[in-house]
Design a protein around this motif. Structure first.
Motif, short mmCIF file in Angstrom:
data_model
loop_
_atom_site.label_atom_id
_atom_site.label_comp_id
_atom_site.label_asym_id
_atom_site.label_seq_id
_atom_site.Cartn_x
_atom_site.Cartn_y
_atom_site.Cartn_z
N VAL A 167 0.86 -1.19 0.00
CA VAL A 167 0.00 0.00 0.00
C VAL A 167 0.90 1.23 0.00
CG1 VAL A 167 -1.77 1.30 1.26
CG2 VAL A 167 -1.85 -1.22 1.22
N VAL A 168 0.61 2.16 -0.91
CA VAL A 168 1.48 3.32 -1.08
C VAL A 168 0.68 4.58 -1.33
CG1 VAL A 168 3.41 1.97 -2.02
CG2 VAL A 168 1.66 2.87 -3.56
N ALA A 169 1.34 5.70 -1.11
CA ALA A 169 0.78 7.02 -1.47
C ALA A 169 1.94 7.98 -1.66
CB ALA A 169 -0.17 7.52 -0.39
N ALA A 170 1.68 9.08 -2.36
CA ALA A 170 2.71 10.09 -2.60
C ALA A 170 2.87 10.99 -1.37
CB ALA A 170 2.32 10.93 -3.81
N PRO A 171 4.07 11.50 -1.11
CA PRO A 171 4.28 12.44 0.01
C PRO A 171 3.34 13.64 -0.06
CG PRO A 171 6.39 11.70 -0.86
CD PRO A 171 5.35 11.18 -1.79
N ASN A 190 -8.87 8.61 0.17
CA ASN A 190 -9.28 8.32 -1.20
C ASN A 190 -8.46 7.13 -1.71
OD1 ASN A 190 -10.74 8.80 -3.62
ND2 ASN A 190 -8.96 9.82 -4.50
N LEU A 191 -9.10 5.99 -1.89
CA LEU A 191 -8.42 4.77 -2.32
C LEU A 191 -8.67 4.54 -3.81
CD1 LEU A 191 -9.26 2.43 0.71
CD2 LEU A 191 -7.50 4.21 0.49
N ILE A 192 -7.60 4.46 -4.57
CA ILE A 192 -7.71 4.28 -6.02
C ILE A 192 -8.02 2.81 -6.29
CG2 ILE A 192 -6.56 4.58 -8.24
CD1 ILE A 192 -4.62 6.49 -6.79
N ARG A 193 -9.06 2.58 -7.09
CA ARG A 193 -9.53 1.21 -7.32
C ARG A 193 -9.37 0.82 -8.78
NH1 ARG A 193 -15.51 1.91 -5.74
NH2 ARG A 193 -15.08 4.01 -6.53
N GLN A 230 0.64 5.60 -11.63
CA GLN A 230 0.86 6.99 -12.04
C GLN A 230 -0.04 7.94 -11.27
OE1 GLN A 230 0.98 7.62 -16.30
NE2 GLN A 230 1.95 5.63 -16.65
N LEU A 231 -1.30 7.54 -11.03
CA LEU A 231 -2.20 8.39 -10.25
C LEU A 231 -1.72 8.52 -8.81
CD1 LEU A 231 -5.75 7.29 -11.48
CD2 LEU A 231 -4.51 9.40 -12.02
N ALA A 232 -1.21 7.42 -8.25
CA ALA A 232 -0.68 7.48 -6.89
C ALA A 232 0.51 8.43 -6.82
CB ALA A 232 -0.29 6.09 -6.41
N VAL A 233 1.43 8.35 -7.76
CA VAL A 233 2.59 9.25 -7.80
C VAL A 233 2.14 10.69 -7.94
CG1 VAL A 233 4.61 9.92 -9.18
CG2 VAL A 233 4.18 7.50 -8.68
N ALA A 234 1.06 10.92 -8.68
CA ALA A 234 0.55 12.28 -8.88
C ALA A 234 -0.17 12.83 -7.65
CB ALA A 234 -0.39 12.30 -10.08
N GLY A 235 -0.37 11.99 -6.62
CA GLY A 235 -0.98 12.47 -5.39
C GLY A 235 -2.49 12.39 -5.35
N VAL A 236 -3.08 11.55 -6.23
CA VAL A 236 -4.54 11.44 -6.27
C VAL A 236 -5.08 10.69 -5.07
CG1 VAL A 236 -6.48 10.42 -7.54
CG2 VAL A 236 -4.68 11.65 -8.77
N ARG A 254 9.16 9.11 -4.53
CA ARG A 254 7.91 9.51 -5.16
C ARG A 254 6.70 8.88 -4.50
NH1 ARG A 254 11.45 8.75 -9.67
NH2 ARG A 254 10.77 6.57 -9.84
N LEU A 255 6.91 7.72 -3.85
CA LEU A 255 5.86 7.04 -3.10
C LEU A 255 6.39 6.65 -1.73
CD1 LEU A 255 4.30 4.63 -5.79
CD2 LEU A 255 3.28 6.74 -4.89
N VAL A 256 5.47 6.49 -0.79
CA VAL A 256 5.80 6.07 0.58
C VAL A 256 5.02 4.79 0.88
CG1 VAL A 256 5.69 6.67 3.02
CG2 VAL A 256 6.22 8.44 1.32
N ALA A 257 5.71 3.79 1.39
CA ALA A 257 5.03 2.55 1.80
C ALA A 257 4.26 2.79 3.08
CB ALA A 257 6.05 1.43 2.00
N LEU A 258 3.03 2.28 3.13
CA LEU A 258 2.14 2.50 4.28
C LEU A 258 1.74 1.18 4.92
CD1 LEU A 258 -0.29 5.10 2.61
CD2 LEU A 258 1.71 5.61 4.05
N LEU A 259 1.55 1.19 6.21
CA LEU A 259 0.93 0.09 6.95
C LEU A 259 1.64 -1.25 6.75
CD1 LEU A 259 -2.76 1.05 6.09
CD2 LEU A 259 -1.56 1.54 8.24
N GLU A 260 2.98 -1.21 6.62
CA GLU A 260 3.72 -2.44 6.40
C GLU A 260 3.63 -3.40 7.59
OE1 GLU A 260 5.97 -3.77 3.46
OE2 GLU A 260 3.94 -3.01 3.22
N ALA A 261 3.41 -2.88 8.78
CA ALA A 261 3.27 -3.76 9.95
C ALA A 261 2.01 -4.61 9.85
CB ALA A 261 3.23 -2.92 11.23
#
Length: 299
Positions: A167-171, A190-193, A230-236, A254-261
């Motif tokens: 799971v990732v998102a842009a800074p 906002n979760l991109i599907r 690409q949308l995630a990198v763009a910050g959508v 460009r992306l940050v890993a989330l909730l890895e635990a």
């Protein structure tokens, strides 16, 4: 008379002309001189034209014979090429149509295409990038790359590897919306599907040692995994991607890993699928399968 016999007649006639006589052609074709002579006579009778003027010292092609000889050479060459293109063991050559899901295609396959074509210059490669599942026979496709569980079908599959999910998102997005600390926090994001019908909607997590599923909601649905990246990198918004898709963007910031635990450690298999049986694959298809097996490394 069958097509096989007609091509056989052409072959013997061509040898007569190339070797300059019935006896030499007979030795090359493992026939008797009289059999070769009779075959050419039957050919002339069927065509209704004299092909060779016979003298005691030499053979001379007539105008009709010259024309038939040139046409026969071309037809026999085409037949040889057709048989070589169907060969399962010969030098790989001919057209090769591949359907590949967009993330794998853009990040794994396309970078190694130059090396593949350098190794197999006789192959003409056509690549169709799509996350849709196609009918290989209907789409006249030799091989497809598919991610995830395979449905029961008459296709043969070769596993190329497997990849994790992250799971990732842009800074920039996280600066606006905040960083989720636990999976439940994603309900406010906002979760991109993925929009295609075969996509599994729920995102799996592991919370307190137990499976925990979240159905993503958001204002964006997209047709393929590369567009999602690409949308995630763009910050959508937040996306769940294959590890091989996201690792370069994570390394570059460009992306940050989330909730890895809470990552459940599930793996997605990648397969090459083709119409079997595998023992009768054209050489060009087998060449790509072997190349992918040797070159593809997934994490």
């Amino acid at each position: 008379m069958s097509e096989i016999n007609r091509f056989g007649e052409m072959s013997v006639f061509v040898r007569v002309v190339e070797l300059g006589g019935f006896s030499a052609a007979a030795r090359a074709c493992r026939m008797t001189p009289s059999a070769v002579s009779k075959l050419v006579s039957r050919l002339e009778t069927r065509l209704g034209a004299r092909l060779i003027n016979r003298t005691t010292r030499r053979l001379q092609l007539t105008a009709e014979g010259t024309d038939f000889f040139e046409r026969s050479v071309r037809l026999l060459a085409d037949l040889d090429e057709a048989e070589r293109s169907m060969s399962t063991t010969g030098t790989p050559s001919g057209p090769l149509r591949v359907s590949v899901n967009v993330p794998f295609g853009t990040q794994i396959l396309l970078p190694i295409v130059p090396d593949f074509l350098a190794c197999h210059p006789g192959i003409t490669l056509e690549i169709v990038l799509t996350d849709a599942v196609i009918d290989l026979v209907e789409a006249r496709t030799d091989l497809a790359i598919r991610a995830g569980p395979l449905k029961s079908s008459g296709l043969i599959a070769r596993k190329l590897g497997e990849t994790g999910k992250i799971v990732v998102a842009a800074p920039t997005y996280l600066e606006r919306q905040g960083i989720p600390k636990i999976p439940a926090d994603l309900a406010g994001h906002n979760l991109i599907r993925l929009g295609y019908s075969r996509a599994v909607e729920a995102w799996p997590f592991r919370v307190d040692g137990q499976p925990w599923m979240l159905t993503p909601t958001g204002n964006t649905r997209i047709s393929d995994g590369e567009a999602m990246r690409q949308l995630a990198v763009a910050g959508v918004g937040v996306a769940r991607l294959a590890t091989f898709q996201a690792e370069a963007d994570i390394a570059a910031g460009r992306l940050v890993a989330l909730l890895e635990a809470f990552n459940p450690g599930d793996r997605e298999e990648i397969h090459a699928v083709f119409v079997g049986p595998g023992g009768h694959l054209p050489a060009r298809v087998r060449a790509l399968l072997d190349f992918l097996h040797d070159r593809v490394v997934l994490r």
